[in-house]
Design a protein around this motif. Structure first.
Motif, mmCIF file in Angstrom:
data_model
loop_
_atom_site.group_PDB
_atom_site.id
_atom_site.type_symbol
_atom_site.label_atom_id
_atom_site.label_comp_id
_atom_site.label_asym_id
_atom_site.label_seq_id
_atom_site.Cartn_x
_atom_site.Cartn_y
_atom_site.Cartn_z
ATOM 1 N N LYS A 230 0.826 -1.200 0.000
ATOM 2 C CA LYS A 230 0.000 0.000 0.000
ATOM 3 C C LYS A 230 0.865 1.257 0.000
ATOM 4 O O LYS A 230 0.593 2.218 -0.722
ATOM 5 C CB LYS A 230 -0.951 -0.014 1.202
ATOM 6 C CG LYS A 230 -2.058 -1.045 1.066
ATOM 7 C CD LYS A 230 -3.037 -1.022 2.230
ATOM 8 C CE LYS A 230 -4.172 -2.014 1.995
ATOM 9 N NZ LYS A 230 -5.178 -2.025 3.064
ATOM 10 N N LEU B 121 0.936 3.906 -3.111
ATOM 11 C CA LEU B 121 0.583 5.290 -2.803
ATOM 12 C C LEU B 121 1.686 6.246 -3.237
ATOM 13 O O LEU B 121 1.403 7.337 -3.769
ATOM 14 C CB LEU B 121 0.298 5.447 -1.308
ATOM 15 C CG LEU B 121 -1.080 4.970 -0.842
ATOM 16 C CD1 LEU B 121 -1.112 4.842 0.676
ATOM 17 C CD2 LEU B 121 -2.172 5.925 -1.321
ATOM 18 N N PHE C 36 1.309 6.740 -6.917
ATOM 19 C CA PHE C 36 0.111 7.538 -7.198
ATOM 20 C C PHE C 36 0.346 9.010 -6.863
ATOM 21 O O PHE C 36 0.029 9.903 -7.660
ATOM 22 C CB PHE C 36 -1.055 6.984 -6.378
ATOM 23 C CG PHE C 36 -2.300 7.822 -6.426
ATOM 24 C CD1 PHE C 36 -3.066 7.909 -7.578
ATOM 25 C CD2 PHE C 36 -2.718 8.520 -5.304
ATOM 26 C CE1 PHE C 36 -4.217 8.689 -7.622
ATOM 27 C CE2 PHE C 36 -3.870 9.303 -5.338
ATOM 28 C CZ PHE C 36 -4.620 9.383 -6.503
ATOM 29 N N LEU D 60 -5.799 3.104 3.943
ATOM 30 C CA LEU D 60 -6.203 2.750 2.583
ATOM 31 C C LEU D 60 -6.878 1.383 2.584
ATOM 32 O O LEU D 60 -6.285 0.381 2.995
ATOM 33 C CB LEU D 60 -4.983 2.729 1.656
ATOM 34 C CG LEU D 60 -5.276 2.460 0.173
ATOM 35 C CD1 LEU D 60 -5.970 3.660 -0.458
ATOM 36 C CD2 LEU D 60 -3.979 2.128 -0.577
ATOM 37 N N ALA E 76 -9.740 0.089 -2.325
ATOM 38 C CA ALA E 76 -9.088 1.259 -2.920
ATOM 39 C C ALA E 76 -7.701 0.905 -3.443
ATOM 40 O O ALA E 76 -7.269 1.399 -4.493
ATOM 41 C CB ALA E 76 -9.001 2.392 -1.895
ATOM 42 N N GLU E 77 -6.996 0.054 -2.716
ATOM 43 C CA GLU E 77 -5.673 -0.407 -3.175
ATOM 44 C C GLU E 77 -5.797 -1.095 -4.533
ATOM 45 O O GLU E 77 -5.011 -0.849 -5.454
ATOM 46 C CB GLU E 77 -5.080 -1.374 -2.159
ATOM 47 C CG GLU E 77 -3.799 -2.050 -2.619
ATOM 48 C CD GLU E 77 -3.649 -3.452 -2.065
ATOM 49 O OE1 GLU E 77 -3.299 -4.366 -2.842
ATOM 50 O OE2 GLU E 77 -3.877 -3.646 -0.852
ATOM 51 N N LEU F 251 -6.438 1.460 -7.251
ATOM 52 C CA LEU F 251 -5.217 2.194 -7.576
ATOM 53 C C LEU F 251 -4.286 1.349 -8.441
ATOM 54 O O LEU F 251 -3.690 1.842 -9.405
ATOM 55 C CB LEU F 251 -4.489 2.614 -6.293
ATOM 56 C CG LEU F 251 -5.014 3.838 -5.549
ATOM 57 C CD1 LEU F 251 -4.225 4.036 -4.258
ATOM 58 C CD2 LEU F 251 -4.922 5.084 -6.420
ATOM 59 N N CYS F 252 -4.154 0.077 -8.088
ATOM 60 C CA CYS F 252 -3.290 -0.826 -8.851
ATOM 61 C C CYS F 252 -3.756 -0.905 -10.303
ATOM 62 O O CYS F 252 -2.951 -0.828 -11.236
ATOM 63 C CB CYS F 252 -3.299 -2.210 -8.210
ATOM 64 S SG CYS F 252 -2.228 -3.407 -9.043
ATOM 65 N N LEU G 108 -3.067 2.410 -12.144
ATOM 66 C CA LEU G 108 -1.640 2.583 -12.412
ATOM 67 C C LEU G 108 -1.078 1.493 -13.314
ATOM 68 O O LEU G 108 0.129 1.449 -13.568
ATOM 69 C CB LEU G 108 -0.865 2.613 -11.085
ATOM 70 C CG LEU G 108 -1.166 3.811 -10.179
ATOM 71 C CD1 LEU G 108 -0.574 3.586 -8.785
ATOM 72 C CD2 LEU G 108 -0.631 5.101 -10.779
#
Length: 237
Positions: free
Chosen positions: A80, A84, A87, A110, A114-115, A118-119, A122
């Motif tokens: 995480k 982050l 990001f 987090l 949400a993780e 984000l992955c 990204l």
């Protein structure tokens, strides 16, 4: 699917242990004291508590190693943090010198959902801005393709074992290839090398890193794996 709440202090200790001993290396009290900026006596006290909780094996005057349970938590919080950082720097354009501290503040809150988002956004990153490996997620998929195809997060299950990428190995190690990370293009290139889930991999430390490649034995065949692939091929250890 969330773990019971673990204190931020415990997560910080386990994160530092992972950073210094991800492949089972013993981390000294002195190293922990230096990294955490905490007095050695206080570190020793916490290590005894972490051992009682089953997160580490502690040897007085020598140091500590992570147990499987400790590794699971350490990898999760480290992942995480590093996602982050990427990001914050690449998407939000936060100043580079502020990224680490802000990621430290955000990593403990987090959510897993949400993780995962984000992955995906990204595009399944393998390295943080400092070029440290981003650990594999703890979701029970064999590839990022499988993860992406599962739209309902409530149906996502946790993996029951820990993983290390080929490029994280710091000792002679054997294990089963259990997760391959990356874009469709990278997954296709790895598949073209004949590498797939379920194969047995053996890595000889100090002998198998040759330039930008790792020489590994997969199902009794020797293969030269480029670093980019090695970051993203994970074995159950």
């Amino acid at each position: 699917m969330a773990d019971a709440k673990i204190s931020e202090n415990i997560e910080e200790y386990l994160e530092v242990l992972y950073r210094n001993g991800s492949n089972g290396e013993q981390v000294s009290t002195t190293q922990l004291s230096k990294d955490l900026k905490i007095a050695p006596g206080s570190v020793t006290q916490m290590l005894k508590k972490l051992e009682d909780l089953g997160y580490i094996v502690y040897t007085p005057y020598k140091g500590a190693t992570l147990t499987d349970d400790g590794m699971k938590i350490a990898q999760k919080i480290t992942r995480k943090h590093r996602i982050l950082e990427k990001f914050l720097l690449e998407v939000l354009k936060i100043k580079e010198e502020n990224v680490h501290e802000q990621a430290c503040e955000m990593e403990h809150t987090l959510s897993d959902e949400a993780e995962r988002a984000l992955c995906t956004m990204l595009q399944h990153p393998d390295l943080c801005p400092d070029e440290h490996i981003i650990p594999a997620c703890n979701f029970d998929f064999g590839s990022c393709q499988e993860c992406f195809s599962q739209k309902d997060f409530d149906q996502v299950m946790n993996r029951k074992f820990n993983l290390l990428s080929i490029s994280e190995l710091t000792s002679t190690t054997e294990g089963t290839i259990s997760f391959i990370r990356g874009s469709n293009d990278l997954l296709d290139r790895i598949s073209a090398e004949g590498i797939k889930i379920g194969q047995h991999l053996k890595y000889e430390f100090n002998e198998n890193r040759v330039g930008n490649h790792y020489l590994v034995n997969i199902d009794d065949a020797e293969l030269n794996i480029p670093v980019e692939m090695a970051h993203n091929i994970f074995i159950k250890v």
